[in-house]
Design an enzyme around this catalytic site. Sequence first.
Site, PDB file in Angstrom:
ATOM      1  CE  LYS A  22      -3.845   0.069   2.426  1.00 26.73           C
ATOM      2  NZ  LYS A  22      -4.517  -0.508   3.472  1.00 26.73           N
ATOM      3  NE  ARG A  91      -6.237   4.114   5.139  1.00 24.40           N
ATOM      4  CZ  ARG A  91      -7.678   3.727   4.830  1.00 24.40           C
ATOM      5  NH1 ARG A  91      -8.094   2.448   4.863  1.00 24.40           N
ATOM      6  NH2 ARG A  91      -8.580   4.653   5.105  1.00 24.40           N
ATOM      7  N   GLY A 100      -7.598  -7.923   5.160  1.00 27.28           N
ATOM      8  CA  GLY A 100      -8.388  -7.918   6.429  1.00 27.28           C
ATOM      9  C   GLY A 100      -7.574  -8.603   7.831  1.00 27.28           C
ATOM     10  CG  MET A 102      -1.708  -7.382   9.881  1.00 29.84           C
ATOM     11  SD  MET A 102      -0.083  -7.164   9.487  1.00 29.84           S
ATOM     12  CE  MET A 102      -0.740  -6.552   7.538  1.00 29.84           C
ATOM     13  NE  ARG A 335      -5.419  -4.567  -4.380  1.00 29.46           N
ATOM     14  CZ  ARG A 335      -6.261  -5.417  -3.328  1.00 29.46           C
ATOM     15  NH1 ARG A 335      -5.579  -5.652  -2.317  1.00 29.46           N
ATOM     16  NH2 ARG A 335      -7.447  -5.586  -3.333  1.00 29.46           N
ATOM     17  CG  HIS A 451     -12.972 -34.258   6.005  1.00 31.65           C
ATOM     18  ND1 HIS A 451     -13.946 -34.893   5.360  1.00 31.65           N
ATOM     19  CD2 HIS A 451     -12.075 -35.376   6.360  1.00 31.65           C
ATOM     20  CE1 HIS A 451     -13.697 -36.218   5.091  1.00 31.65           C
ATOM     21  NE2 HIS A 451     -12.303 -36.145   5.872  1.00 31.65           N
ATOM     22  NE  ARG A 576      -0.467 -45.333 -11.213  1.00 30.00           N
ATOM     23  CZ  ARG A 576      -0.495 -43.863 -11.208  1.00 30.00           C
ATOM     24  NH1 ARG A 576      -1.367 -43.235 -12.016  1.00 30.00           N
ATOM     25  NH2 ARG A 576       0.145 -42.860 -10.199  1.00 30.00           N
ATOM     26  NE  ARG A 631       3.601 -48.598 -11.734  1.00 28.51           N
ATOM     27  CZ  ARG A 631       2.939 -47.952 -11.229  1.00 28.51           C
ATOM     28  NH1 ARG A 631       3.853 -47.191 -10.575  1.00 28.51           N
ATOM     29  NH2 ARG A 631       1.758 -48.143 -11.108  1.00 28.51           N
ATOM     30  CB  SER A 782      10.232 -42.512 -14.087  1.00 38.14           C
ATOM     31  OG  SER A 782       8.915 -41.685 -14.149  1.00 38.14           O
ATOM     32  CB  CYS A 850       5.557 -40.900 -13.685  1.00 37.85           C
ATOM     33  SG  CYS A 850       6.028 -42.130 -12.842  1.00 37.85           S
ATOM     34  CE1 TYR A 870       8.831 -38.928 -18.111  1.00 41.35           C
ATOM     35  CE2 TYR A 870      11.139 -38.921 -18.962  1.00 41.35           C
ATOM     36  CZ  TYR A 870       9.907 -39.647 -18.187  1.00 41.35           C
ATOM     37  OH  TYR A 870      10.050 -41.017 -17.748  1.00 41.35           O
TER      38      TYR A 870
HETATM   39  C1  PEP Z   1       4.384 -42.865  -7.770  1.00 40.48           C
HETATM   40  O1  PEP Z   1       4.473 -43.439  -6.660  1.00 40.48           O
HETATM   41  O2  PEP Z   1       4.673 -41.567  -7.657  1.00 40.48           O
HETATM   42  C2  PEP Z   1       3.804 -43.426  -8.865  1.00 40.48           C
HETATM   43  C3  PEP Z   1       3.632 -42.692  -9.983  1.00 40.48           C
HETATM   44  O3  PEP Z   1       3.345 -44.772  -8.860  1.00 40.48           O
HETATM   45  P1  PEP Z   1       1.735 -44.985  -8.020  1.00 40.48           P
HETATM   46  O4  PEP Z   1       1.224 -43.847  -7.717  1.00 40.48           O
HETATM   47  O5  PEP Z   1       1.155 -45.826  -9.171  1.00 40.48           O
HETATM   48  O6  PEP Z   1       2.334 -45.823  -7.085  1.00 40.48           O
HETATM   49 MG    MG Z   2       4.555 -45.639  -6.734  1.00 37.04          MG
END
Ligand code: PEP
Ligand code: MG
Length: 892
Positions: A22, A91, A100, A102, A335, A451, A576, A631, A782, A850, A870
């Site tokens: 500010k 302020r 909001g 402070m 801003r 939750h 998978r 895999r 990976s 992955c 990647y």
């Molecule tokens: C992981 O563990 O990050 C993974 C890609 O394998 P999975 O989620 O199938 O255990």
């Molecule tokens: Mg895994």
Amino acid sequence: MPKYVYEFSEGNKDLKELLGGKGANLAEMTNLGLPVPPGFTITTEACRHYLEHGEVPDGLAGEVAERLAALEAAMGKRLGQADDPLLVSVRSGAAFSMPGMMETVLNIGLNDASVEGLAAQSGDARFAWDSYRRLIQMFGRTVQGIDGELFEDAIEAAKRDKGVTSDVGLDADDLRKLVEVFKGIVAERTGRAFPDDPREQMDLAVRAVFSSWNAPRAVLYRRQERIPADLGTAVNVCAMVFGNLGMDSGTGVAFTRDPASGRQGVYGDYLQNAQGEDVVAGIRNTVPLGDLERIDKRSYDELMSIMERLENHYRDLCDIEFTIERGRLWMLQTRVGKRTAAAAFRIADQLVDQGVITLDEAVARVTGDQLAQLMFPRFDEGAERTRLGRGMNASPGAAVGRAVFDSYTAIKWSRSGEDVILCRRETNPDDLEGMIAAQGILTSRGGKTSHAAVVARGMGKTCVCGAEEIDVDTKNRRLTAPDGTTVEEGDVISIDGTTGEVFLGAVPVVASPVVRYFEGEIDPASDQADDLVRAVHRIMHYVDAARRLYVRANADNAEDAARARRMGAQGIGLCRTEHMFLGDRRQLVERLILADTEEEQEEALDTLLPLQQDDFVELLAAMDGLPVTVRLLDPPLHEFLPDITELSVRVAVAEARGEKHENDLRLLQAVHRLHEQNPMLGLRGVRLGLVVPGLFTMQVRAIARAAAERLRAGGRPRPEVMIPLVGTVQELEIIRDASLRVLAEVGEEYGVELDFPVGTMIELPRAALTAGQIAEHAEFFSFGTNDLTQTVWGFSRDDVEASFFSAYLEKGVFGVSPFESLDVDGVGRLIRIAVEEGRRARPGIKLGICGEHGGDPVSVHFFHAAGLDYVSCSPFRVPVARLEAGRAAARR
Ligand code: PEP
Ligand code: MG
């Protein structure tokens, strides 16, 4: 000695850390020559000193006195001067916006004498006494820590006595009496009279603002937003201007562009004869900013020209707070403004068109989270809808279904094919199955870390939470909107997780045009494409050229693979294979597990082999020319067997009837044998390959044959064999050698060379720490960040998000689940170690990720920085990962 106080004219917009957002922007506007009421900023450094030592730094009082004298000279009146007082606001304003959290105190400088001066000067006694009571109220609450309810109760009592319902019904005399009551409250609660020395008021207010940095709600907010705890807040002391001095005064907010659509124009609200707080409190209705032209043309024209200047200066959408005091315009704040996801893309694109910013800058101004929001299906805006109420937009999307009020009904109805919305006051772990079964979740209590919100976001399920205005009555199975409309169990409702709105009936849902563009259904160059699609296209085109990270998808079948490819995936980073053994094929795995003899085992494997082979042929065809990482089987074997309780009951019932089902008995034995207390840490991944003979080699053979078939058909298959859950190089060596033998055999069989990479997942801490050894036998790594997070934290990934993460988030242990956004300090450190040691052992080793984090915006930046090749994520997240990979590369 450091300088602790800066006049507005001494700062600028780049000094946010020192002057807060500010203060820095007030300084910038002052230097642009805009009408900012004069004032000064006390630095965050002074605040840090105060918080550390419990007293303000030496020299601060003198500097403040000096700046105050200059301010008084500029205004031609002294703070609290009896006949014509200068009043100031005090302020807070930190480097990061903490809305909001402070404190602020207005009207400093009023006392029994100067209130008369203010009345005389303004010619409005009611205004003066109202200002005075506001000061005592705010000061009492903020500086002296008095319960605000006491003041509110006194106002209510005054209104009751007078027989009016609104504050406006109280006149000068009533307010004068109220001031006496307020002073009594202060004296009683603090044991001393309300301080009438203006400078003392100011100094105490400054300290209170400093201290408010550590107010519990501010501490919690910072933890959740990951704002460092030691920054402190600046304090802005500014000459008061009044929007509540009559109908030629007022206050408002304005945006240089529509924060919803991005279009340039006149957007904002104005409220005559009011102060900022009144707008927030919603006591009276505001009018559209455009109406100001009719009310006060001169101020309107001036505001328009200032808005244009600000936008050109900040080169972005600005939001503004202003006040008009008796026909004179004052700028109170500006801003770079918040905006919707669609507006972010549109504005970035428009500003590039206008030559205001470069494409690099445009890319920095849009985020993957915003793109993700644009990809959710949404309610048709043109459709008729009846709004029941609104809550918090906890998890985006548009969901329609019959209202149900408990988990059991949600499950029962959804099993019979009904779409349901689970409506609860709040959810707890017992509601989990119902949440899974429901299309969406609505709660009337709890915030964005409740939750319901945490679990729904984790599941990618639409959720509106904390819709307090809707009464959810689970006992009578109905909910009631504020207007009295009731929804009984079974009635259809629609919830919008992107806006937090709840509607009666089924609102039609339409696919997002951005997804249709990614799917190739909308040509960005055609008339079908609106400005949003064109903006997204332009930015995606740019980031694809800029990024260094490749983006692959996690996909297990040809359909997902094809979709991922349309979304821009450059291969599959994780197939998978367990998903290929569900449905009818589960029985075949069951047979393999139950086999008593080698022949039986081989028979089972022989049945599975051609099925697997067909799966891979399809997958390789869909991703022809691009890498496909397959895999080998990962989950615990018992997942392929029937549920232990169901089966026990079946066997017991059969026994009671005097029947004997041989197969069920054997199954039950196997289920018992394979039952584990902690299956996630048990017989799974590479461990399966080592103890179930023939399983992994069957899979490798299927991959090899599929590739050979594809080669024969003229395709360009590029499979990669990936071994999961390796903890030590010995495990990898054994499976890898066996795999290479199979590749050679099949190559010979087909008369082709099958030279595919064999690599491993790094998903256990030990694997990361011994990555140098492992790299000797792996052509790629990976990172399985799901398991790595699970094992680094010792968090059961299937349980903790639903059980105690909401408590952790509420207590601020972390701001976001480490399963959602990578824990850079812990898990990230292991990844860096593995990257370094892996590359040292095998230069050129291919490195990817992955786990779910592959599609998380913040995590993608980490993977870019860590030097991975990647990221791989679910097909729907591929565009998000492309964008963030490009943003990471563009941020030099
Ligand atoms: C992981 O563990 O990050 C993974 C890609 O394998 P999975 O989620 O199938 O255990
Ligand atoms: Mg895994």
